[in-house]
Design an enzyme around this catalytic site. Structure first.
Site, mmCIF file in Angstrom:
data_model
loop_
_atom_site.group_PDB
_atom_site.id
_atom_site.type_symbol
_atom_site.label_atom_id
_atom_site.label_comp_id
_atom_site.label_asym_id
_atom_site.label_seq_id
_atom_site.Cartn_x
_atom_site.Cartn_y
_atom_site.Cartn_z
ATOM 1 N N SER A 120 0.826 -1.214 0.000
ATOM 2 C CA SER A 120 0.000 0.000 0.000
ATOM 3 C C SER A 120 0.854 1.255 0.000
ATOM 4 O O SER A 120 0.421 2.294 -0.470
ATOM 5 C CB SER A 120 -0.882 0.055 1.252
ATOM 6 O OG SER A 120 -1.720 -1.058 1.318
ATOM 7 N N HIS A 141 -2.153 -3.565 -6.453
ATOM 8 C CA HIS A 141 -2.731 -3.187 -5.157
ATOM 9 C C HIS A 141 -4.232 -3.451 -5.142
ATOM 10 O O HIS A 141 -5.012 -2.725 -5.750
ATOM 11 C CB HIS A 141 -2.440 -1.707 -4.870
ATOM 12 C CG HIS A 141 -2.939 -1.250 -3.539
ATOM 13 N ND1 HIS A 141 -3.916 -0.301 -3.398
ATOM 14 C CD2 HIS A 141 -2.594 -1.643 -2.285
ATOM 15 C CE1 HIS A 141 -4.155 -0.121 -2.109
ATOM 16 N NE2 HIS A 141 -3.366 -0.915 -1.417
ATOM 17 N N GLU A 153 -5.129 -1.380 -8.384
ATOM 18 C CA GLU A 153 -4.250 -0.339 -8.911
ATOM 19 C C GLU A 153 -2.956 -1.019 -9.340
ATOM 20 O O GLU A 153 -2.290 -1.645 -8.531
ATOM 21 C CB GLU A 153 -3.963 0.701 -7.840
ATOM 22 C CG GLU A 153 -5.179 1.508 -7.450
ATOM 23 C CD GLU A 153 -4.901 2.414 -6.262
ATOM 24 O OE1 GLU A 153 -4.624 3.599 -6.480
ATOM 25 O OE2 GLU A 153 -4.941 1.924 -5.120
ATOM 26 N N ASN A 191 -4.869 5.704 -1.813
ATOM 27 C CA ASN A 191 -4.330 6.142 -0.531
ATOM 28 C C ASN A 191 -3.690 7.515 -0.629
ATOM 29 O O ASN A 191 -3.640 8.250 0.346
ATOM 30 C CB ASN A 191 -3.339 5.111 0.021
ATOM 31 C CG ASN A 191 -4.067 3.928 0.627
ATOM 32 O OD1 ASN A 191 -5.031 4.103 1.370
ATOM 33 N ND2 ASN A 191 -3.632 2.727 0.299
HETATM 34 N N1 NAD Z 1 -5.242 -4.503 5.122
HETATM 35 C C1 NAD Z 1 -5.517 -3.694 4.110
HETATM 36 O O1 NAD Z 1 -6.523 -2.953 4.118
HETATM 37 C C2 NAD Z 1 -4.645 -3.676 2.902
HETATM 38 C C3 NAD Z 1 -5.169 -3.222 1.690
HETATM 39 C C4 NAD Z 1 -4.367 -3.256 0.555
HETATM 40 C C5 NAD Z 1 -3.061 -3.689 0.649
HETATM 41 N N2 NAD Z 1 -2.563 -4.115 1.853
HETATM 42 C C6 NAD Z 1 -1.183 -4.616 1.893
HETATM 43 O O2 NAD Z 1 -1.226 -6.034 1.877
HETATM 44 C C7 NAD Z 1 -0.113 -6.568 2.597
HETATM 45 C C8 NAD Z 1 -0.621 -7.509 3.676
HETATM 46 O O3 NAD Z 1 -1.491 -6.821 4.521
HETATM 47 P P1 NAD Z 1 -2.503 -7.592 5.493
HETATM 48 O O4 NAD Z 1 -3.372 -6.554 6.090
HETATM 49 O O5 NAD Z 1 -3.097 -8.733 4.790
HETATM 50 O O6 NAD Z 1 -1.482 -8.128 6.622
HETATM 51 P P2 NAD Z 1 -1.680 -9.296 7.703
HETATM 52 O O7 NAD Z 1 -0.827 -8.932 8.843
HETATM 53 O O8 NAD Z 1 -3.133 -9.573 7.913
HETATM 54 O O9 NAD Z 1 -1.090 -10.602 6.987
HETATM 55 C C9 NAD Z 1 0.251 -10.767 6.681
HETATM 56 C C10 NAD Z 1 0.546 -12.268 6.625
HETATM 57 O O10 NAD Z 1 1.821 -12.440 6.022
HETATM 58 C C11 NAD Z 1 2.502 -13.472 6.716
HETATM 59 N N3 NAD Z 1 3.940 -13.222 6.524
HETATM 60 C C12 NAD Z 1 4.655 -12.181 6.970
HETATM 61 N N4 NAD Z 1 5.930 -12.261 6.535
HETATM 62 C C13 NAD Z 1 6.006 -13.394 5.793
HETATM 63 C C14 NAD Z 1 7.047 -14.009 5.044
HETATM 64 N N5 NAD Z 1 8.263 -13.464 4.969
HETATM 65 N N6 NAD Z 1 6.761 -15.151 4.393
HETATM 66 C C15 NAD Z 1 5.521 -15.691 4.436
HETATM 67 N N7 NAD Z 1 4.497 -15.144 5.120
HETATM 68 C C16 NAD Z 1 4.741 -14.001 5.783
HETATM 69 C C17 NAD Z 1 2.056 -13.354 8.151
HETATM 70 O O11 NAD Z 1 2.211 -14.581 8.834
HETATM 71 C C18 NAD Z 1 0.579 -12.943 7.974
HETATM 72 O O12 NAD Z 1 -0.257 -14.084 7.967
HETATM 73 C C19 NAD Z 1 0.673 -5.383 3.095
HETATM 74 O O13 NAD Z 1 1.682 -5.100 2.171
HETATM 75 C C20 NAD Z 1 -0.370 -4.283 3.109
HETATM 76 O O14 NAD Z 1 0.199 -3.004 2.969
HETATM 77 C C21 NAD Z 1 -3.342 -4.125 2.969
#
Ligand code: NAD
Lengths: 291, 216
Positions: A120, A141, A153, A191
């Site tokens: 993000s 994204h 995106e 964002n």
């Molecule tokens: N939450 C949102 O609203 C949103 C929206 C768009 C994009 N994003 C992006 O998506 C990504 C994930 O966000 P999220 O909210 O799903 O996070 P989250 O914390 O819910 O999930 C992350 C997962 O990744 C796993 N993980 C972490 N490091 C790892 C690795 N090296 N190898 C394998 N697994 C690994 C963790 O165990 C966890 O289950 C981020 O980059 C975030 O910026 C989030």
């Protein structure tokens, strides 16, 4: 151009689980990878429940769901992603975590495999840097919840080839998603507009111009938005808003991106939004929104 | 029911056409509403009324009532029905108060406005009130990002509609309602607040120059 048949998703959290649903639903062989077994089990459960609901609602047939689940695999080792034609990462929002992941994947995946990042706030070019296939890394994204939101995106990094970008774009459309093209710029479009807008709202409250409820009513009745910004901030989580601010302010130095003092005070007071029962509004239930 | 009369001071941005608010007025009333572009200059003190409503555009209420030591406030309140440029006015009225505005005046004003089917959001007396203050920097950013090639106008509009559920994107909204009007509102805010986010974006300046020559 490679035809994509197998899709890898890294990170079985909120976003990764949703993205894997999108891929499986579109008929791709889908491999979901996480180092945390519990996250993988939870994601599988959520996927089964979501697809079952889709059958109830008449959006998918039982045969489609059976086929999707048969082609849906989880793995807790990177080697499980060796067959993938594209890998979408949705691991923690941390540059070195993402860089390391892509560098390791580079050794595991075939030459043609595309890497996509769901970041993000980070730069696609920086995430790709040093991974060994900088020309085959793109930004994809998705929006939360990915299984319901169509928008993606898409952005090329400075070293992304046109071929790789077009292939990822075509794949995104084949997923049934709606891609829009943006530059590799902080916050892309959504964002970039939303984070400082929400900060302006917080500053208006801090300056005593209006109460949260009046601001939300203005935005909804005046502009026809479905949700007011204070409700939305409570849903996003005020602690998450701080992280977004820090990420964007660090890159842009735009004062509108800097976390307003009131935001820091609310986080310090434990007023994080819905998840803590209190943010700009109070919630008498700890049930997750929409649950 | 709170009775009210209207003092018509010229064309009104809030009520350019027939509206239940206009139709519901009588010859006399507990409340009086000054509407039209001359509202602020026509305002007169009248302690016999429960409330006096003054229509505002880019003005603030203090320009009518005067201000004193942060203790200002009376039976006079300001109001503006939110509207972007040439767009039709929304159902949202920003109701403007001062630190010591009578609670009874606010209540009466709210009843009169809500009685005419409008929704009321209360705010203190600062230029731009709530909505213009929030949306103008966003519109300026969208225009600037269009210049920088972040995305096409269509993709920017589509992104906020699909991603945030907005009914309209910033570029199409400004085209529909008149980009030169955006210039005027944001320029007025820029003069008050002096922060660069209110400075009219380049495209708005161009539209303004053309509008001055009678071109669209
Ligand atoms: N939450 C949102 O609203 C949103 C929206 C768009 C994009 N994003 C992006 O998506 C990504 C994930 O966000 P999220 O909210 O799903 O996070 P989250 O914390 O819910 O999930 C992350 C997962 O990744 C796993 N993980 C972490 N490091 C790892 C690795 N090296 N190898 C394998 N697994 C690994 C963790 O165990 C966890 O289950 C981020 O980059 C975030 O910026 C989030």
């Amino acid at each position: 151009m490679t035809t994509i048949q197998t899709v890898g998703v890294c990170g079985a959290g909120t976003m990764g689980a949703g993205i894997a649903i999108v891929a499986a639903r579109a008929g791709y062989r889908t491999v979901l990878y996480d180092t945390n077994m519990k996250a993988l089990e939870r994601a599988r459960g959520q996927t089964e429940a979501f697809l079952a609901k889709s059958v109830e609602r008449g959006k998918l047939t039982q045969e489609q769901v059976d086929a999707a689940m048969a082609a849906y695999k989880t793995t807790d080792t990177l080697d499980g992603l060796a067959e993938c034609d594209i890998v979408i990462e949705a691991v923690f929002e941390n540059l070195s975590v993402k860089q390391e992941l892509f560098a390791k994947l580079n050794a595991v995946c075939p030459e043609h495999t595309l890497f996509a990042s769901n970041t993000s706030t980070l730069s696609i070019t920086q995430i790709a840097s040093g991974c060994g296939r900088e020309d085959r890394v793109v930004g994809m994204h998705f929006c939360l919840p990915a299984q319901l939101m169509k928008l993606v995106e898409m952005s090329p990094g400075l070293n992304t080839s046109d071929t790789a970008f077009s292939a990822a774009w075509a794949f995104c459309e084949a997923l049934g998603q709606k891609p829009v093209k943006t530059k590799d710029a902080p916050g892309f479009i959504l964002n970039y507009f939303l984070v400082p807008f929400n900060n302006d709202v917080i500053r208006l409250i801090e300056a005593g111009v209006a109460e949260p409820a009046d601001i939300d009513r203005s935005i909804k009745a005046g502009l026809g938005y479905k949700m007011g910004p204070c409700e939305l901030l409570d849903l996003i989580g005020l602690d998450t808003q701080v992280l977004l601010c820090d990420a964007f302010y660090g890159v842009t130095h735009d004062p509108r991106c800097a976390a307003p003092p009131l935001l820091h005070r609310m986080v310090a007071a434990g007023h994080l939004g819905r998840k803590s029962g209190r943010g700009f509004f109070s919630y008498d239930t700890d049930k997750m929104y929409g649950a | 029911m709170v009775s009210y009369s209207i003092v018509d001071t010229g064309d009104s941005r809030s009520f350019p056409e027939d509206h239940p608010f206009l139709a519901g007025a009588g010859a006399e009333g507990e409340v009086v509403a000054y509407i039209g572009f001359g509202a602020v200059s026509s305002w007169q003190e009248d302690p016999s009324r429960t409330a006096i409503l003054v229509e505002l555009t880019t003005e603030t209420l203090g320009e009518a009532t005067g201000e004193s030591r942060g203790e200002e406030g009376s039976n006079t309140v300001g109001f503006a029905r939110f509207r972007v440029g040439d767009g039709v006015p929304s159902d949202l009225v920003e109701l403007v108060r001062q630190p010591h505005t009578d609670a009874a005046a606010l209540e009466a004003a709210r009843m009169v406005l809500e009685g005419a089917g409008l929704q009321v959001a209360e705010c203190f007396d600062f230029a731009g009130r709530i909505l213009d203050r929030l949306i103008r920097p966003y519109y300026n950013e969208a225009l600037a990002k269009l210049d920088e090639g972040l995305a096409t106008a269509d993709d920017m509009d589509l992104t906020v509609k699909l991603g945030l559920g907005y009914p309209e994107g910033p570029i199409e909204l400004l085209e529909r309602t008149g980009l030169h009007h955006h210039h005027d509102v944001t320029q007025a805010l820029f003069e008050v607040y002096g922060t660069k986010h209110y400075a009219p974006a380049r495209r708005a300046r161009v539209a303004k120059k053309r509008a001055e020559r009678g071109l669209s």
